[in-house]
Write an enzyme that holds these catalytic residues in place. Structure first.
Site, PDB file in Angstrom:
ATOM      1  CB  ALA A   1      -0.921   0.006   1.218  1.00 56.47           C
TER       2      ALA A   1
ATOM      3  CG  ASP B   1       9.348   7.979  -5.125  1.00 57.70           C
ATOM      4  OD1 ASP B   1       9.761   8.576  -4.116  1.00 57.70           O
ATOM      5  OD2 ASP B   1       8.258   7.374  -5.159  1.00 57.70           O
TER       6      ASP B   1
ATOM      7  CB  VAL C   1       0.670  -3.183  -5.162  1.00 57.27           C
ATOM      8  CG1 VAL C   1       1.179  -4.130  -6.251  1.00 57.27           C
ATOM      9  CG2 VAL C   1       1.205  -1.774  -5.389  1.00 57.27           C
TER      10      VAL C   1
END
Length: 479
Positions: free
Chosen positions: A151, A300, A157
Site C-alpha cells: 500500500a 523516487d 498493489v
C-alpha cells in the site's frame, strides 16, 4: 574508516587525483601525513555531527517540538498523496526530531508511511478497476488476490494472473486520491508551516518541486509507458531488474506490470555486510549513475521500491516520478562535482554564479560555496571505503536544507534552478536509502566511471561495462 592513505603534497596534474578531503587539508602546507590524517578524521567526525549543535539539540528536544513531530506523523498517516509522500521522504532520515530515547519508536511510526500505508478495503478498490475497464474483474484476470501486497502513497498493489498465465502486479489508485492531492496542493502552506516547526530553513523550493511533480504520479497510463521503456532499457542487465509494464491492460487509475518476486528491505537489512554492500552499490548505480550515463533517472528512491529477487538481481519499482534531464544540466552538475573533487573552489564559485545558483552580490565566498557542496556531497567524493549511516545521511540533508547549522550561512540565499531540485532530491533519497542499509563502498571510485569516464574498479562495474558493450555491439542504445 580510520585508516587513510594520505598522498604527499606535490602540485601539478597528480593533484586532481587526490582525495578531496585530503587535498583540502594539505593545500598550502607541508604538515605531513600524520597531521593530515588526524585532520581528516576530525572532518569526518564533523560530517557525522552536522546539524547537531547544542542549540539545535535543545530546541528539538523541547516537549512542544516532540508533540509537533508526533502530530505530523498522525496527520501524514491519515492523508494520501503529497503529504504522505513527504512523510515517506522524512521516514528515511534520522532527523533528530525527538530525543534519543524516543527516536526509535518515532522512526518506526514514520516508517509505516514508507512501508505500509493504511489499506482500503478490497471491494472499494475492485470497483475502481471494473469502472475503469468497463468489465467484471473475472473477465479481466484469471485470478486476483484480494489481499494487497503493498500500500503506497496513492495506490494499493495486488497480485493477479492474466488469462495467458502471466503473473502480474496490479496497482489501483485510491478513490478520490486525485482530489486529495489537489487539496494538499491548495493547502501546501499549512504543510510548509508544520515542517518549518522542526526543520527551520526547509527550502520552499523543495515543497514547490513536490507540488510540480506529484500530479504526474496520478497518471498511471503515463507511468506504464515509462516503466515499459525503462524495462526495455535494462533488458538482460546482470544485476538490475525492472518489471515490464502493460499499458494496454491498465488505465489512468490502474497500472498492470509484471509481478516481481523478491524479499523486501527489512530482509536486505539483515543480510551479511558483503551482501548489503553489493545491494548498496546497485542502488547507487541505478539511481545516481543513470542520471549521468543515460540522462534519465527515477526520482523516487526509497526502500519500499526495492526487492531482492531470487536470482540475486535487485528489482526496482515505481516509475511515477521519472525524469529525463537536459544534457546541459547534467554537464553542469558533473562539472561542479569535478571542481570539488579537484579542489577548485574558485571555479565552483564561478560556475554557480554564472548559473544563478548564488548571487555574487550576496557576499558568499568561494570557500563557503566549496564547503557547502562538500558537506552535502563528500560521501561520494572521499576516495576511500565509506560506511553510510542514517546519521551521516541525515547530517548532509540537514546541512543542505538549513545552512544556518554550519559555518557557511551565506549559502542559505542560494537559488537552485528547478531543473536541479529533482536530481538533488533523488541524490539525497539515495543517500538516505544507503544509510538505512548501512552499506559501505568507495562511492567516489564508482562515481569516477561517469564523472571521468574511467574504467570500473568493482566487479559490478565490470559486469555493467560488459553489458553496455554487448548492447552497443547489438546496435541497442544503453546510454
Amino acid at each position: 574508516m580510520d585508516r587513510l592513505d594520505v598522498p604527499g603534497g606535490s602540485d601539478g596534474p597528480a593533484a586532481a587525483a587526490r582525495s578531496v578531503a585530503t587535498s583540502r587539508l594539505v593545500r598550502g602546507s607541508r604538515l605531513g601525513a600524520v597531521v593530515a590524517a588526524q585532520a581528516v578524521r576530525k572532518r569526518r567526525t564533523r560530517l557525522s555531527m552536522i546539524g547537531r549543535s547544542e542549540a539545535a539539540r535543545a530546541r528539538l528536544a523541547d516537549e512542544s517540538t516532540v508533540k509537533m513531530a508526533e502530530q505530523l506523523v498522525v496527520v501524514l498517516g491519515d492523508m494520501k498523496g503529497l503529504a504522505m509522500k513527504l512523510g515517506q521522504f522524512l521516514s528515511m532520515l534520522d532527523l533528530d526530531l525527538v530525543p534519543p530515547d524516543q527516536r526509535e519508536a518515532f522512526q518506526t511510526r514514520l516508517a509505516v508511511l514508507r512501508d505500509q500505508a493504511p489499506a482500503v478495503e478490497f471491494e472499494t478498490m475492485r470497483r475502481v478497476v471494473e469502472e475503469e475497464k468497463g468489465a467484471p474483474l473475472e473477465d479481466l484476470f484469471a485470478d486476483f488476490d484480494p489481499e494487497p501486497v503493498a500500500a503506497a502513497s496513492i495506490g494499493q498493489v495486488y497480485r493477479a494472473r492474466l488469462h495467458d498465465g502471466t503473473e502480474v502486479a496490479v496497482k489501483v489508485q485510491y478513490p478520490g486520491v486525485d482530489a486529495a492531492v489537489r487539496a494538499d496542493l491548495r493547502n501546501i502552506g499549512i504543510l510548509r508551516f508544520l515542517i518549518s516547526q522542526f526543520l527551520p530553513g526547509f527550502s520552499v523550493a523543495v515543497l514547490d518541486e513536490f507540488r510540480s511533480t506529484v500530479l504526474g504520479e496520478l497518471d498511471y497510463t503515463a507511468e506504464a509507458r515509462t516503466q515499459r521503456q525503462v524495462a526495455e532499457l535494462f533488458t538482460d542487465h546482470p544485476f538490475i531488474a525492472v518489471p515490464n509494464a502493460f499499458p494496454e491492460l491498465g488505465s489512468a487509475h490502474v497500472l498492470v506490470t509484471e509481478f516481481c518476486p523478491g524479499e523486501g528491505f527489512s530482509t536486505m537489512r539483515a543480510l551479511p555486510d558483503a551482501e548489503r554492500d553489493r545491494i548498496g552499490e546497485i542502488v547507487y548505480r541505478f539511481y545516481v549513475g543513470s542520471l549521468f550515463e543515460l540522462g534519465e533517472f527515477c526520482g523516487d528512491p526509497h526502500p519500499g521500491n526495492l526487492l531482492l529477487r531470487p536470482d540475486g538481481r535487485l528489482g526496482f519499482l515505481d516509475f511515477g516520478l521519472y525524469k529525463r534531464m537536459d544534457k546541459g544540466h547534467m554537464a553542469f552538475e558533473a562539472t561542479c562535482l569535478r571542481a570539488v573533487t579537484e579542489d577548485r573552489p574558485e571555479e565552483l564559485y564561478r560556475l554557480m554564479v554564472e548559473r544563478g545558483v548564488i548571487d555574487e552580490a550576496a557576499g558568499v565566498t568561494p570557500e563557503e560555496c566549496y564547503d557547502y557542496v562538500l558537506a552535502a556531497s563528500e560521501w561520494c567524493l572521499v576516495d576511500e571505503p565509506l560506511p553510510i549511516t542514517p546519521e551521516l545521511a541525515s547530517g548532509a540533508f540537514l546541512m543542505a536544507i538549513d545552512p544556518r547549522l554550519a559555518e557557511f550561512s551565506g549559502m542559505r540565499r542560494q537559488n537552485l534552478p528547478a531543473e536541479h531540485l529533482f536530481s538533488r532530491r533523488a541524490d539525497f533519497m539515495t543517500f538516505g536509502t544507503l544509510g538505512q542499509l548501512h552499506a559501505t563502498a568507495n562511492w567516489h571510485r564508482i562515481a569516477r566511471e561517469w564523472l571521468y569516464d574511467e574504467a570500473p574498479v568493482t566487479e559490478l562495474g565490470e559486469q555493467h561495462r560488459q553489458w553496455r558493450q554487448r548492447r552497443a555491439d547489438a546496435g541497442v542504445s544503453a546510454g
